[in-house]
Design a protein around this motif. Structure first.
Motif, PDB file in Angstrom:
ATOM      1  N   PHE A 129       0.377   7.304  -0.353  1.00  0.00           N
ATOM      2  CA  PHE A 129      -0.771   7.903  -1.051  1.00  0.00           C
ATOM      3  C   PHE A 129      -0.795   7.458  -2.517  1.00  0.00           C
ATOM      4  O   PHE A 129      -1.876   7.256  -3.089  1.00  0.00           O
ATOM      5  CB  PHE A 129      -0.699   9.436  -0.968  1.00  0.00           C
ATOM      6  CG  PHE A 129      -1.247   9.996   0.312  1.00  0.00           C
ATOM      7  CD1 PHE A 129      -2.605   9.958   0.576  1.00  0.00           C
ATOM      8  CD2 PHE A 129      -0.402  10.547   1.259  1.00  0.00           C
ATOM      9  CE1 PHE A 129      -3.115  10.472   1.754  1.00  0.00           C
ATOM     10  CE2 PHE A 129      -0.905  11.071   2.430  1.00  0.00           C
ATOM     11  CZ  PHE A 129      -2.262  11.028   2.693  1.00  0.00           C
ATOM     12  N   TRP A 130       0.369   7.310  -3.135  1.00  0.00           N
ATOM     13  CA  TRP A 130       0.428   6.865  -4.531  1.00  0.00           C
ATOM     14  C   TRP A 130      -0.162   5.467  -4.672  1.00  0.00           C
ATOM     15  O   TRP A 130      -0.840   5.152  -5.653  1.00  0.00           O
ATOM     16  CB  TRP A 130       1.880   6.884  -4.996  1.00  0.00           C
ATOM     17  CG  TRP A 130       2.058   6.531  -6.440  1.00  0.00           C
ATOM     18  CD1 TRP A 130       1.803   7.312  -7.523  1.00  0.00           C
ATOM     19  CD2 TRP A 130       2.516   5.280  -6.961  1.00  0.00           C
ATOM     20  NE1 TRP A 130       2.069   6.663  -8.690  1.00  0.00           N
ATOM     21  CE2 TRP A 130       2.518   5.390  -8.379  1.00  0.00           C
ATOM     22  CE3 TRP A 130       2.929   4.079  -6.377  1.00  0.00           C
ATOM     23  CZ2 TRP A 130       2.911   4.344  -9.201  1.00  0.00           C
ATOM     24  CZ3 TRP A 130       3.334   3.034  -7.194  1.00  0.00           C
ATOM     25  CH2 TRP A 130       3.320   3.171  -8.594  1.00  0.00           C
ATOM     26  N   ARG A 131       0.071   4.613  -3.633  1.00  0.00           N
ATOM     27  CA  ARG A 131      -0.503   3.262  -3.645  1.00  0.00           C
ATOM     28  C   ARG A 131      -1.932   3.236  -3.101  1.00  0.00           C
ATOM     29  O   ARG A 131      -2.586   2.193  -3.138  1.00  0.00           O
ATOM     30  CB  ARG A 131       0.363   2.328  -2.791  1.00  0.00           C
ATOM     31  CG  ARG A 131       1.756   2.087  -3.365  1.00  0.00           C
ATOM     32  CD  ARG A 131       2.432   0.920  -2.648  1.00  0.00           C
ATOM     33  NE  ARG A 131       2.507   1.156  -1.215  1.00  0.00           N
ATOM     34  CZ  ARG A 131       3.565   1.721  -0.613  1.00  0.00           C
ATOM     35  NH1 ARG A 131       4.609   2.107  -1.322  1.00  0.00           N
ATOM     36  NH2 ARG A 131       3.575   1.890   0.693  1.00  0.00           N
ATOM     37  N   GLY A 132      -2.386   4.386  -2.562  1.00  0.00           N
ATOM     38  CA  GLY A 132      -3.727   4.425  -1.993  1.00  0.00           C
ATOM     39  C   GLY A 132      -3.792   3.867  -0.586  1.00  0.00           C
ATOM     40  O   GLY A 132      -4.870   3.514  -0.099  1.00  0.00           O
ATOM     41  N   ASP A 133      -2.673   3.824   0.108  1.00  0.00           N
ATOM     42  CA  ASP A 133      -2.599   3.266   1.460  1.00  0.00           C
ATOM     43  C   ASP A 133      -2.275   4.389   2.445  1.00  0.00           C
ATOM     44  O   ASP A 133      -1.245   5.048   2.336  1.00  0.00           O
ATOM     45  CB  ASP A 133      -1.514   2.188   1.514  1.00  0.00           C
ATOM     46  CG  ASP A 133      -1.399   1.550   2.897  1.00  0.00           C
ATOM     47  OD1 ASP A 133      -2.348   1.716   3.694  1.00  0.00           O
ATOM     48  OD2 ASP A 133      -0.356   0.921   3.174  1.00  0.00           O
ATOM     49  N   THR A 134      -3.133   4.591   3.425  1.00  0.00           N
ATOM     50  CA  THR A 134      -2.897   5.627   4.448  1.00  0.00           C
ATOM     51  C   THR A 134      -2.758   5.005   5.827  1.00  0.00           C
ATOM     52  O   THR A 134      -2.964   5.673   6.838  1.00  0.00           O
ATOM     53  CB  THR A 134      -4.075   6.633   4.453  1.00  0.00           C
ATOM     54  OG1 THR A 134      -5.300   5.930   4.718  1.00  0.00           O
ATOM     55  CG2 THR A 134      -4.178   7.363   3.121  1.00  0.00           C
ATOM     56  N   THR A 135      -2.382   3.732   5.867  1.00  0.00           N
ATOM     57  CA  THR A 135      -2.286   3.022   7.153  1.00  0.00           C
ATOM     58  C   THR A 135      -1.270   3.684   8.060  1.00  0.00           C
ATOM     59  O   THR A 135      -1.492   3.831   9.276  1.00  0.00           O
ATOM     60  CB  THR A 135      -1.895   1.548   6.922  1.00  0.00           C
ATOM     61  OG1 THR A 135      -2.825   0.967   6.023  1.00  0.00           O
ATOM     62  CG2 THR A 135      -1.880   0.786   8.235  1.00  0.00           C
ATOM     63  N   ARG A 136      -0.130   4.078   7.486  1.00  0.00           N
ATOM     64  CA  ARG A 136       0.938   4.668   8.303  1.00  0.00           C
ATOM     65  C   ARG A 136       0.453   5.945   9.007  1.00  0.00           C
ATOM     66  O   ARG A 136       0.656   6.131  10.208  1.00  0.00           O
ATOM     67  CB  ARG A 136       2.146   4.968   7.425  1.00  0.00           C
ATOM     68  CG  ARG A 136       3.441   5.168   8.207  1.00  0.00           C
ATOM     69  CD  ARG A 136       4.536   5.667   7.261  1.00  0.00           C
ATOM     70  NE  ARG A 136       4.678   4.817   6.094  1.00  0.00           N
ATOM     71  CZ  ARG A 136       5.500   3.765   6.029  1.00  0.00           C
ATOM     72  NH1 ARG A 136       6.233   3.450   7.081  1.00  0.00           N
ATOM     73  NH2 ARG A 136       5.580   3.042   4.926  1.00  0.00           N
ATOM     74  N   LEU A 137      -0.210   6.833   8.252  1.00  0.00           N
ATOM     75  CA  LEU A 137      -0.721   8.075   8.836  1.00  0.00           C
ATOM     76  C   LEU A 137      -1.862   7.806   9.812  1.00  0.00           C
ATOM     77  O   LEU A 137      -1.972   8.459  10.857  1.00  0.00           O
ATOM     78  CB  LEU A 137      -1.187   9.029   7.731  1.00  0.00           C
ATOM     79  CG  LEU A 137      -0.089   9.763   6.961  1.00  0.00           C
ATOM     80  CD1 LEU A 137      -0.700  10.566   5.820  1.00  0.00           C
ATOM     81  CD2 LEU A 137       0.703  10.683   7.876  1.00  0.00           C
ATOM     82  N   GLU A 138      -2.722   6.846   9.497  1.00  0.00           N
ATOM     83  CA  GLU A 138      -3.834   6.539  10.386  1.00  0.00           C
ATOM     84  C   GLU A 138      -3.321   5.981  11.713  1.00  0.00           C
ATOM     85  O   GLU A 138      -3.869   6.291  12.780  1.00  0.00           O
ATOM     86  CB  GLU A 138      -4.773   5.535   9.717  1.00  0.00           C
ATOM     87  CG  GLU A 138      -5.636   6.133   8.618  1.00  0.00           C
ATOM     88  CD  GLU A 138      -6.539   7.225   9.148  1.00  0.00           C
ATOM     89  OE1 GLU A 138      -7.297   6.964  10.112  1.00  0.00           O
ATOM     90  OE2 GLU A 138      -6.475   8.359   8.630  1.00  0.00           O
ATOM     91  N   THR A 139      -2.284   5.155  11.649  1.00  0.00           N
ATOM     92  CA  THR A 139      -1.701   4.627  12.881  1.00  0.00           C
ATOM     93  C   THR A 139      -1.116   5.751  13.727  1.00  0.00           C
ATOM     94  O   THR A 139      -1.288   5.791  14.956  1.00  0.00           O
ATOM     95  CB  THR A 139      -0.600   3.599  12.549  1.00  0.00           C
ATOM     96  OG1 THR A 139      -1.161   2.553  11.755  1.00  0.00           O
ATOM     97  CG2 THR A 139       0.004   3.018  13.810  1.00  0.00           C
ATOM     98  N   LEU A 140      -0.436   6.693  13.057  1.00  0.00           N
ATOM     99  CA  LEU A 140       0.120   7.844  13.768  1.00  0.00           C
ATOM    100  C   LEU A 140      -0.996   8.698  14.363  1.00  0.00           C
ATOM    101  O   LEU A 140      -0.866   9.199  15.492  1.00  0.00           O
ATOM    102  CB  LEU A 140       0.978   8.671  12.810  1.00  0.00           C
ATOM    103  CG  LEU A 140       1.663   9.915  13.392  1.00  0.00           C
ATOM    104  CD1 LEU A 140       2.632   9.521  14.502  1.00  0.00           C
ATOM    105  CD2 LEU A 140       2.396  10.687  12.294  1.00  0.00           C
ATOM    106  N   ARG A 141      -2.105   8.850  13.642  1.00  0.00           N
ATOM    107  CA  ARG A 141      -3.215   9.675  14.150  1.00  0.00           C
ATOM    108  C   ARG A 141      -3.891   9.031  15.351  1.00  0.00           C
ATOM    109  O   ARG A 141      -4.234   9.717  16.325  1.00  0.00           O
ATOM    110  CB  ARG A 141      -4.240   9.889  13.029  1.00  0.00           C
ATOM    111  CG  ARG A 141      -5.424  10.763  13.420  1.00  0.00           C
ATOM    112  CD  ARG A 141      -6.384  10.939  12.272  1.00  0.00           C
ATOM    113  NE  ARG A 141      -6.998   9.683  11.884  1.00  0.00           N
ATOM    114  CZ  ARG A 141      -8.061   9.158  12.494  1.00  0.00           C
ATOM    115  NH1 ARG A 141      -8.626   9.769  13.532  1.00  0.00           N
ATOM    116  NH2 ARG A 141      -8.570   8.010  12.088  1.00  0.00           N
TER     117      ARG A 141
END
Length: 612
Positions: free
Chosen positions: A85-97
């Motif tokens: 989130f600090w870098r503005g990247d939510t790829t990890r959470l989106e992949t999990l979702r």
């Protein structure tokens, strides 16, 4: 032969000795074996207990290590998510979702809640570079995630298949949305959707029915004390029947959909009582207020009785016997080892309280009390003041001609007592009904003041209905006999008073019953004792005192003695059997009531003795 016999006896004696010795040896062997077994068992139990204790200790150590490992793993994942989130990247959470299925959504719900707490804690402790932007990104992502789950929940709700609304984390698809939202923020949002969009709160038939409240038959006889108080109101009976059926049906749906059914049911019931029942009762009691004070009290008592019965019927449902408001932990302890399990502090989510089934039924009792607070306790003891006002109105109207006859006979001016003021108001209303001063009432027949005095005039006998037209006497015309004491009139007054006492016992808190009984007894003493019995005796005493001895005396006033004695004893029988027992829980109040009643009796007996 003798020698053989002696040998046989000798051998038998030796055999007996050997047998006894053998038995002693066998007994010692058995005792030794038993002692050996006991020693062995004690030794084995001690070794087994020691091994068990070691095993428990090892298990606790392993469990502690496992929790530490899980906490470390959770902390690691949270740090990664926060850095993303600090870098503005939510790829990890989106992949999990997208790829994690139901378990992935549940992990995201728990992680989001904890990330919000972490970001807030960082900001409160001084913050980091980019901490404010990171917190904003986390909150926006959480908002977007919640909206997505709510959209799925709402979509299933609108399809009309409640069993598809949520899915259990362990078993099927039935409770998933509610479970995720429970983990995310306590599940309040999906509960609000379920409650706010329920068809029960938007029934047009019920709204139209409430607008026709005063069309019922009970309203014709409600303001008149000689008619029996109604046991039920058709609209309220129909409404409560509908509520009971709705609660019974919704209990099955709530159990199937929500992981915290007790909490959801409490929210649903609060909305039912706070909106549907409260609104109908307001209409009902407002309509009764425009009729008469007695009508208001009868409707209030009726509504309280029917509402209490509704609560008892709801409590008897199976849902309330088996469902609790206990704290809901969405994850079992074994499953929590593999997921981001929240801490105890984080599980203190609004809407998921650690209450018991007693709190659920207690909540219903509390709701009933709160519903009737505006009419029972507002502005002090408002209810009892209404009872006092109602009885004063009824007695003043009923004794209007009696009071006027004695005023004319004694040529006295009205006193400033509450009873006399009420008599003056009824007399003024009768006069106003025949003058231009009544035009303001006649142009708005729905006026509460006009309706109230119109019914009181009917009780006084000054207003009569002839067809659709009502004829009101312009002034209080009295005739011979209107000023006489009457046993039937006295019985009616006591009957009306008994009805008020019965309501008071049911509507007042038990601790207030003695004090309220004393207040109603004082009113009875003023209206029945002073304004009725003593007024008649005062007139008789004045008539005899005015005798000048030149003409034959008029003995009619003497007849009042017998009637006064009968009416007074009737009141004393009523006070002794109905009022004084109600003050048994308070020795002080009961003593005061007895003293007050004795003073009244002494005063009346003194006037009777003066006549004699």
């Amino acid at each position: 032969r003798r020698q053989v016999q002696q040998e046989i006896q000798t051998i038998q004696g030796e055999c007996s000795k050997q047998e006894k010795e053998w038995k002693r040896t066998v007994k010692k062997a058995e005792e030794g074996w038993e002692n050996l077994e006991k020693d062995f068992e004690r030794a084995m139990e001690g070794r087994i207990g020691e091994v068990g204790r070691r095993a428990v200790g090892i298990g606790e150590q392993l469990e502690s290590l496992s929790r530490q490992r899980d906490r470390a793993s959770e902390a690691h994942d949270l740090i990664l998510y926060y850095n993303d989130f600090w870098r503005g990247d939510t790829t990890r959470l989106e992949t999990l979702r997208k790829n994690g299925g139901k378990e992935g959504r549940l992990k995201i719900a728990i992680a989001c809640r904890r990330l919000v707490a972490i970001s807030k804690s960082i900001q409160d402790s001084g913050g980091l570079d980019g901490g404010e932007e990171t917190r904003d990104r986390i909150e926006k992502y959480c908002e977007r995630f919640e909206k997505e789950i709510l959209r799925l929940f709402d979509k299933a709700y609108r399809k009309g298949d409640p069993k598809m609304m949520s899915a259990s984390f362990f078993l099927t698809e039935r409770r998933h949305c509610a479970q995720v939202l429970l983990e995310f923020n306590g599940g309040n949002s999906c509960v609000q959707i379920f409650v706010n969009q329920h068809d029960f709160f938007y029934s047009k038939d019920r709204i139209s029915y409430a607008e026709r409240i005063e069309d019922g038959v009970i309203w014709e006889s409600l303001p008149f004390p000689e008619s029996l108080p109604p046991k039920s109101e058709p609209g309220l009976t129909h409404l409560y029947k509908e509520i009971k059926e709705t609660v019974q049906n919704e209990a099955h749906i709530i159990n199937a959909v929500f992981p915290n059914p007790g909490t959801v049911m409490s929210v649903f019931l609060q909305r039912v009582f706070g909106q549907v029942i409260q609104n109908y009762l307001e209409r009902l009691l407002t309509a009764s207020t425009t009729t008469s004070t007695l009508a208001f009290l009868r409707i209030l008592h009726l509504a309280r009785s029917q509402t209490t019965q509704l609560v008892e019927d709801i409590k008897s449902l199976e849902f309330f016997r088996t469902t609790t408001l206990s704290s809901v932990s969405p994850l079992s302890p074994t499953r929590a080892e593999t997921l981001l399990s929240p801490t105890k502090a984080e599980m203190s989510i609004p809407g998921v309280s650690g209450q018991s089934i007693g709190s659920l039924t207690g909540m219903l009792d509390q709701i009933v009390e709160e519903v009737f607070v505006p009419w029972m306790e507002a502005e002090g003891n408002r209810y009892l003041e209404k009872e006092v006002k109602s009885l004063n109105e009824l007695y003043a109207s009923f004794l209007l001609k009696f009071t006027e006859w004695h005023r004319q006979a004694n040529k006295t001016k009205p006193s400033n007592t509450l009873f006399d003021r009420m008599v003056n108001q009824v007399s003024a209303a009768a006069h106003a009904a025949q003058t231009s001063a009544a035009s303001s009432f006649q142009t708005q027949a729905d006026s509460a003041e006009y309706s109230r005095f119109k019914n009181l005039l009917k009780i006084s006998g000054m207003s009569k209905s002839e067809g659709k037209e009502e004829i009101v006497e312009e002034r209080v015309d009295v005739k011979e006999g209107d000023g006489n004491l009457d046993l039937e009139r006295a019985e009616k007054m006591l009957k009306w008073h008994a009805e008020a006492v019965g309501r008071m016992v049911e509507l007042s808190p038990p601790g207030d019953v003695p004090k309220s009984s004393f207040m109603l007894m004082r009113l009875l003493a003023d209206s029945y004792g002073r304004a009725y019995i003593e007024t008649a005796l005062d007139t008789a005493l004045a008539s005899i005192s005015s005798y000048d001895g030149k003409v034959e005396p008029d003995l009619k006033p003497i007849a009042a003695i017998r009637l006064a004695d009968m009416v007074m004893h009737l009141m004393q029988r009523y006070v002794t059997t109905a009022l004084l027992p109600l003050a048994s829980s308070s020795v002080t109040v009961r003593r005061e009531m007895s003293i007050y009643n004795n003073h009244l009796v002494v005063r009346i007996e003194g006037k009777i003795n003066s006549l004699l």
